[in-house]
Structure formats: structure tokens, C-alpha cells
Scaffold this active site. Structure first.
Site, short mmCIF file in Angstrom:
data_model
loop_
_atom_site.label_atom_id
_atom_site.label_comp_id
_atom_site.label_asym_id
_atom_site.label_seq_id
_atom_site.Cartn_x
_atom_site.Cartn_y
_atom_site.Cartn_z
N ARG A 8 0.87 -1.17 0.00
CA ARG A 8 0.00 0.00 0.00
C ARG A 8 0.91 1.22 0.00
O ARG A 8 2.08 1.14 0.39
CB ARG A 8 -0.87 0.03 1.25
CG ARG A 8 -1.91 -1.07 1.29
CD ARG A 8 -2.65 -1.11 2.63
NE ARG A 8 -3.47 0.07 2.86
CZ ARG A 8 -4.18 0.29 3.98
NH1 ARG A 8 -4.14 -0.60 4.96
NH2 ARG A 8 -4.91 1.38 4.11
N HIS A 9 0.37 2.37 -0.39
CA HIS A 9 1.09 3.64 -0.24
C HIS A 9 1.37 3.87 1.25
O HIS A 9 0.71 3.27 2.11
CB HIS A 9 0.21 4.78 -0.77
CG HIS A 9 -1.16 4.75 -0.15
ND1 HIS A 9 -1.41 5.30 1.08
CD2 HIS A 9 -2.30 4.15 -0.57
CE1 HIS A 9 -2.68 5.08 1.39
NE2 HIS A 9 -3.25 4.37 0.41
N ASN A 15 -5.81 8.78 5.59
CA ASN A 15 -5.68 7.61 6.47
C ASN A 15 -5.64 8.07 7.93
O ASN A 15 -6.31 7.51 8.79
CB ASN A 15 -4.37 6.83 6.23
CG ASN A 15 -4.35 6.05 4.93
OD1 ASN A 15 -3.30 5.94 4.29
ND2 ASN A 15 -5.48 5.49 4.53
N ARG A 58 -0.70 9.85 -3.36
CA ARG A 58 -0.07 9.12 -2.25
C ARG A 58 0.74 7.92 -2.73
O ARG A 58 1.72 7.54 -2.10
CB ARG A 58 -1.13 8.70 -1.21
CG ARG A 58 -2.29 7.83 -1.73
CD ARG A 58 -3.41 7.82 -0.70
NE ARG A 58 -4.55 6.97 -0.97
CZ ARG A 58 -5.58 7.28 -1.77
NH1 ARG A 58 -5.58 8.41 -2.45
NH2 ARG A 58 -6.61 6.45 -1.89
N GLU A 80 -7.55 3.17 -6.02
CA GLU A 80 -8.37 2.56 -4.98
C GLU A 80 -9.83 2.41 -5.41
O GLU A 80 -10.31 3.18 -6.26
CB GLU A 80 -8.27 3.39 -3.68
CG GLU A 80 -9.05 2.85 -2.48
CD GLU A 80 -8.73 1.40 -2.09
OE1 GLU A 80 -8.79 0.51 -2.98
OE2 GLU A 80 -8.45 1.16 -0.92
N HIS A 145 -3.34 0.22 -3.25
CA HIS A 145 -4.25 0.57 -2.16
C HIS A 145 -4.87 -0.69 -1.55
O HIS A 145 -4.88 -1.74 -2.18
CB HIS A 145 -5.35 1.47 -2.71
CG HIS A 145 -4.80 2.68 -3.42
ND1 HIS A 145 -4.64 3.89 -2.81
CD2 HIS A 145 -4.32 2.83 -4.69
CE1 HIS A 145 -4.10 4.75 -3.66
NE2 HIS A 145 -3.89 4.13 -4.82
O1 F6P Z 1 -9.41 3.62 4.37
C1 F6P Z 1 -8.49 3.36 3.36
C2 F6P Z 1 -9.16 2.67 2.21
O2 F6P Z 1 -8.17 2.35 1.27
C3 F6P Z 1 -10.29 3.47 1.55
O3 F6P Z 1 -9.86 4.39 0.59
C4 F6P Z 1 -11.15 2.38 0.97
O4 F6P Z 1 -12.46 2.78 0.66
C5 F6P Z 1 -11.08 1.36 2.08
O5 F6P Z 1 -9.78 1.45 2.63
C6 F6P Z 1 -11.31 -0.04 1.63
O6 F6P Z 1 -11.45 -0.87 2.77
P1 F6P Z 1 -12.89 -1.44 3.16
O7 F6P Z 1 -13.42 -2.08 1.91
O8 F6P Z 1 -12.59 -2.42 4.26
O9 F6P Z 1 -13.77 -0.29 3.60
#
Ligand code: F6P
Length: 193
Positions: A8-9, A15, A58, A80, A145
Site C-alpha cells: 500500500r502507499h 488515512n 499518495r 483505490e 491501495h
Molecule cells: O481507508 C483506506 C481505504 O483504502 C479506503 O480508501 C477504501 O475505501 C477502504 O480502505 C477499503 O477498505 P474497506 O473495503 O474495508 O472499507
């Protein structure tokens, strides 16, 4: 044997605030991770490493201390999962503003599609060309991501789709996959900041 490295970044400002998605830059810790990643690949000499990065700020900042001859390529397909109307919100905000959406997502996280956004299933299909290329290439580092890396790891680990959205991929750790005939070996490096 060739290896696929996945990370990941580094930690982004979003975050640190618990906000989804967006396009924020790295925090101080995130920048330290980018430096540590550059140092890791200085020490671990990997032949002809290619770097595939998402098009988010990022991710590009995380790749910036890698040697220029590593040929970074920026793939939109590595961006992402698009959280649509929930981009920039925290999980708490979503619970308050869109409780029905939160419930629907909890009921079937893999198929749930954010309004004006994507589902994990959508991300799996846009990643198909990336995965095909990964299968053909030699040594590659992917800087992407959380949701995207879950999809790539589920493919190489052969994990069921229902488990895919819950695969644990912490920040500031690097996964090294070494494909063998019928499985993949993996090593996880926690880099010191
Ligand atoms: O919070 C970081 C992140 O990469 C968000 O940009 C993304 O929506 C999420 O995590 C994905 O994780 P989850 O599907 O568990 O919400």
C-alpha cells in the site's frame, strides 16, 4: 524465481483522519515509509525490477525514492476502489448519513457497490488486465491501495471471494510473493520508519 512485491502507499492525510479514498498526500510517517521502501530495494538487489503504481498522489509519493531505472508506470486500474458518494467520509459519517448503505455493505461486502462508485467485484474485473500482465512479467513492485491489493492477493493466494474484502493488509508492510508451480510463497516485511 521471480517475485511480485505488493505494498500500500505510505500513510496519507486521509488515512490519519480515518477518511475513505480521496487524493491526499502522505503524512510525515508516510514519507518515512517511502524512504524505507527506497532503502529496502537498494539493499535487496532485485534484477530489472519494474514499478507499477496507481495514479493517486499518495502512491506516486510512495514510489518517489525508488531508482529511476525501475521504470515506474502509472496504471489507473490500480487506483483505490471508488467509494462514490462516500468518498472523503469516515465510517462513522457513513453510518450516520447513509445507515441503509452501511447495512447493505455489511450484508455482502464483496458485491456491494457504493452509489456512483464501485464494488469489490467491479475492482476484480478492472484488475484482470493487470493480473494477466503480472503473470507474464518478471520482477514487479505494485504500489497501490488496500482494496486493490486484497483483490490481487486473493488471486495469488487462491482465496474465496467471500473472504477477499477482509484480507488484512496493514500500512507500512511489504508483501513478497514468489509464484511456484501450484502455490505462492509469501514473506511479509514490516519496514522500520
Ligand atoms: O481507508 C483506506 C481505504 O483504502 C479506503 O480508501 C477504501 O475505501 C477502504 O480502505 C477499503 O477498505 P474497506 O473495503 O474495508 O472499507
Amino acid at each position: 524465481p521471480r517475485s511480485i512485491f505488493l505494498t500500500r502507499h505510505g500513510e496519507s492525510e486521509y488515512n490519519a483522519m480515518g477518511r475513505l479514498g480521496g487524493d491526499s498526500p502522505l503524512t510525515e510517517d508516510g514519507r518515512k515509509y517511502a524512504v524505507a521502501l527506497g532503502e529496502f530495494f537498494e539493499e535487496e538487489s532485485v534484477q530489472n525490477l519494474r514499478v507499477w503504481c496507481s495514479q493517486k498522489v499518495r502512491a506516486a509519493q510512495t514510489a518517489q525514492y525508488l531508482r529511476p531505472e525501475m521504470h515506474a508506470e502509472y496504471w489507473k486500474a490500480l487506483d483505490e476502489l471508488d467509494a462514490g458518494i462516500c468518498e472523503g467520509l469516515t465510517y462513522e459519517d457513513i453510518q450516520q448519513r447513509y445507515p441503509k448503505q452501511a447495512d447493505d455493505r455489511a450484508a455482502d461486502k464483496y458485491h456491494y457497490r457504493y452509489p456512483s462508485g464501485e464494488s469489490y467485484e467491479d475492482v476484480v474485473s478492472r484488475l484482470e488486465p493487470v493480473i494477466m500482465e503480472l503473470e507474464r512479467q518478471a520482477n514487479v513492485l505494485v504500489v497501490s491501495h488496500q482494496a486493490v491489493l486484497r483483490c490481487i492477493l486473493a488471486y495469488f493466494y487462491d482465496r474465496p471471494l467471500s473472504e477477499l474484502p477482509f484480507i488484512d493488509i496493514p500500512l507500512h508492510s511489504l508483501v513478497k510473493l514468489t509464484p511456484r508451480a501450484y502455490h505462492c510463497d509469501s514473506t511479509i516485511y514490516k519496514l522500520d520508519l
